[in-house]
Design a protein around this motif. Structure first.
Motif, short mmCIF file in Angstrom:
data_model
loop_
_atom_site.label_atom_id
_atom_site.label_comp_id
_atom_site.label_asym_id
_atom_site.label_seq_id
_atom_site.Cartn_x
_atom_site.Cartn_y
_atom_site.Cartn_z
N ALA A 42 50.24 55.14 1.71
CA ALA A 42 49.80 54.22 2.73
C ALA A 42 48.74 53.55 2.13
O ALA A 42 47.92 52.33 2.06
N LYS A 43 47.84 54.53 3.37
CA LYS A 43 46.98 53.48 3.41
C LYS A 43 45.46 54.89 3.12
O LYS A 43 45.04 56.21 3.04
N VAL A 44 44.41 54.00 2.18
CA VAL A 44 43.21 54.78 1.19
C VAL A 44 42.21 53.98 2.11
O VAL A 44 41.80 53.73 1.78
N PHE A 45 40.87 55.66 1.94
CA PHE A 45 39.77 55.62 2.53
C PHE A 45 38.74 56.31 1.06
O PHE A 45 38.89 57.22 0.70
N LYS A 46 38.14 54.99 0.62
CA LYS A 46 37.49 55.54 -0.17
C LYS A 46 35.59 55.85 -0.75
O LYS A 46 35.39 55.05 0.64
N LYS A 73 46.05 63.40 -1.85
CA LYS A 73 47.40 63.52 -0.97
C LYS A 73 46.85 62.72 0.28
O LYS A 73 48.34 61.93 0.97
N ARG A 74 46.47 62.78 1.04
CA ARG A 74 46.27 62.11 2.43
C ARG A 74 45.44 60.91 2.11
O ARG A 74 44.28 60.41 2.99
N GLY A 75 45.18 60.11 1.39
CA GLY A 75 44.44 59.29 0.76
C GLY A 75 42.93 59.19 0.60
O GLY A 75 41.76 57.77 0.99
N LEU A 76 41.88 60.69 1.07
CA LEU A 76 40.80 60.51 1.58
C LEU A 76 40.08 60.99 0.06
O LEU A 76 40.36 61.75 -0.69
N ILE A 77 39.02 59.45 -0.44
CA ILE A 77 39.13 59.81 -1.81
C ILE A 77 37.72 59.96 -1.69
O ILE A 77 37.06 58.89 -2.11
N LEU A 78 37.32 61.16 -2.18
CA LEU A 78 35.95 61.54 -2.82
C LEU A 78 34.96 61.85 -3.70
O LEU A 78 36.80 61.54 -4.91
#
Ligand SMILES: Cc1ncc(COP(=O)(O)O)c(C=O)c1O
Length: 367
Positions: free
Chosen positions: A29-33, A325-330
């Motif tokens: 649901a919540k993504v951090f790019k 999977k936790r919306g944390l995009i590195l």
């Protein structure tokens, strides 16, 4: 039959296409790019207002020479606007510089973990990219100089470099310039200059002003928060500016970008806020991730390079899957010859804390 159809120039099909950082995490649901070194603060309010105002006049071509923007940049940095060229991102300018100065048989040096656009821009001209080894993930002037041949026409140096975050002091940049043959153009890419807080750093302005073979590129995509608009600029000697202006698209910078760029460069309070945010969280991330036992390359930019072990269950690739999977995009950086590392942009407080917590979980520790 492929023989009887148009063929790209030799070398073009050898180019490994640039793959941008991921921007989505399916099902989350919540993504951090945190994969493209954008600013978590975004642009300032006056910049957004300036952008919106242009919506009233979309039928008009932009000013092809971006003179008001060059004027504003000149005022902000104390530069002659006539020696500035604006582009659709600094990517545009790096490619224009390569096209203006490189041809088949030439060589252009970049560093092993240097920004990927350099070899791509080089190959696009038919010239050969040559990679100089780095020392401790940092450009090594002697290693670069060892590779200089009569065919060397260009040296690309990102200072600070992406994706390592390291820099070389101004004395070293000057030593590099002094040792290069006069016919080789030194391209100083200072995309992250605004973030650097080191007394021995200089973005390149002084060298451009005092020599004939140095050009500096800058971007509005990072601290100014305008990556979506594609806006960059270069500062160079008059003869380089003249060459680049002859081959650039006549309207290579669009009107909303010009308006937003002028407002952004004048909003010094917003720039300072962004710099403060970055300094605080860059130090915090470096320390907290280091405490988990993952080495972090000391960075002066707005991102950190995190090194992972090769042990199964602990690798960079597995960490990336876990975080996504936790919306944390590195950013995976195998294309930069760093298969055991991930690059993380400094994010909001919430994003930074979530990444450290998730990394601790991934490693089976408590943060
Ligand atoms: C070192 C470096 N140079 C240039 C660029 C390109 O920036 P722009 O958005 O201005 O094309 C980037 C973007 O990530 C970068 O990291």
């Amino acid at each position: 039959m492929t023989a009887n159809r148009p063929q790209p120039r030799p070398g073009v099909l050898d180019i490994a296409p640039y793959v941008p950082g991921k921007s989505s995490a399916p099902g989350v649901a919540k993504v951090f790019k945190l994969s493209s070194n954008e600013t978590p603060l975004g642009p300032g309010e006056s910049t957004i207002a300036a952008y919106r105002a242009v919506a009233e006049n979309l039928e008009d071509y932009p000013d092809g020479s971006a003179s008001a923007l060059r004027q504003a940049i000149g005022e902000a940095f104390g530069l002659d606007p006539a020696r500035i060229v604006c582009g659709a991102g600094s990517d545009d300018l790096l490619n224009l510089i390569a096209r203006a100065y490189l041809t088949d048989g030439d060589e252009a040096i970049h560093t092993t973990h240097g920004f990927l656009v350099y070899p791509i821009a080089t190959q696009g001209t038919g010239a050969k990219p040559v990679a100089a080894p780095e020392t401790n993930f940092t450009a090594d002037v002697d290693a670069i100089l060892k590779l200089v041949t009569p065919r060397t026409k260009m040296v690309f140096l990102a200072n600070p470099n992406n994706p390592t975050g390291t820099y070389i002091p101004f004395d070293e940049v000057k030593r590099l310039q002094r040792a290069l043959p006069g016919h080789a153009l030194l391209v100083l890419d200072a995309a992250y200059a605004e973030y650097v807080r080191r007394n021995d750093y200089e973005s390149g302005i002084e060298l451009v002003a005092t020599t004939d073979n140095v050009v500096m590129t800058r971007t509005f995509s990072k601290i100014y928060g305008l990556a979506a608009l594609r806006l960059g600029w270069m500062y160079g000697p008059a003869h380089v500016v003249d060459a680049v202006n002859r081959i650039r698209g006549p309207f290579n910078v669009n009107a909303p970008a010009i308006a937003a760029g002028i407002a952004a460069i004048r909003d010094t309070a917003h720039i300072e806020r962004s710099r403060e945010h970055n300094s605080r969280w860059l130090a915090w991330l470096t320390e907290e991730i280091g405490k988990l036992g993952l080495p972090v390359t000391p960075s002066v930019a707005n991102f950190v390079l995190i090194h992972f072990p090769e042990t199964q269950g602990r690798t960079a690739k597995e960490a990336d899957t876990f975080l996504t999977k936790r919306g944390l995009i590195l950013r995976q950086v195998s294309a930069y010859k760093l298969p055991n590392a991930l690059r993380m942009s400094v994010g909001t407080e919430e994003a930074n804390r979530l990444v450290v917590k998730a990394l601790a979980e991934f490693l089976g520790k408590t943060a």
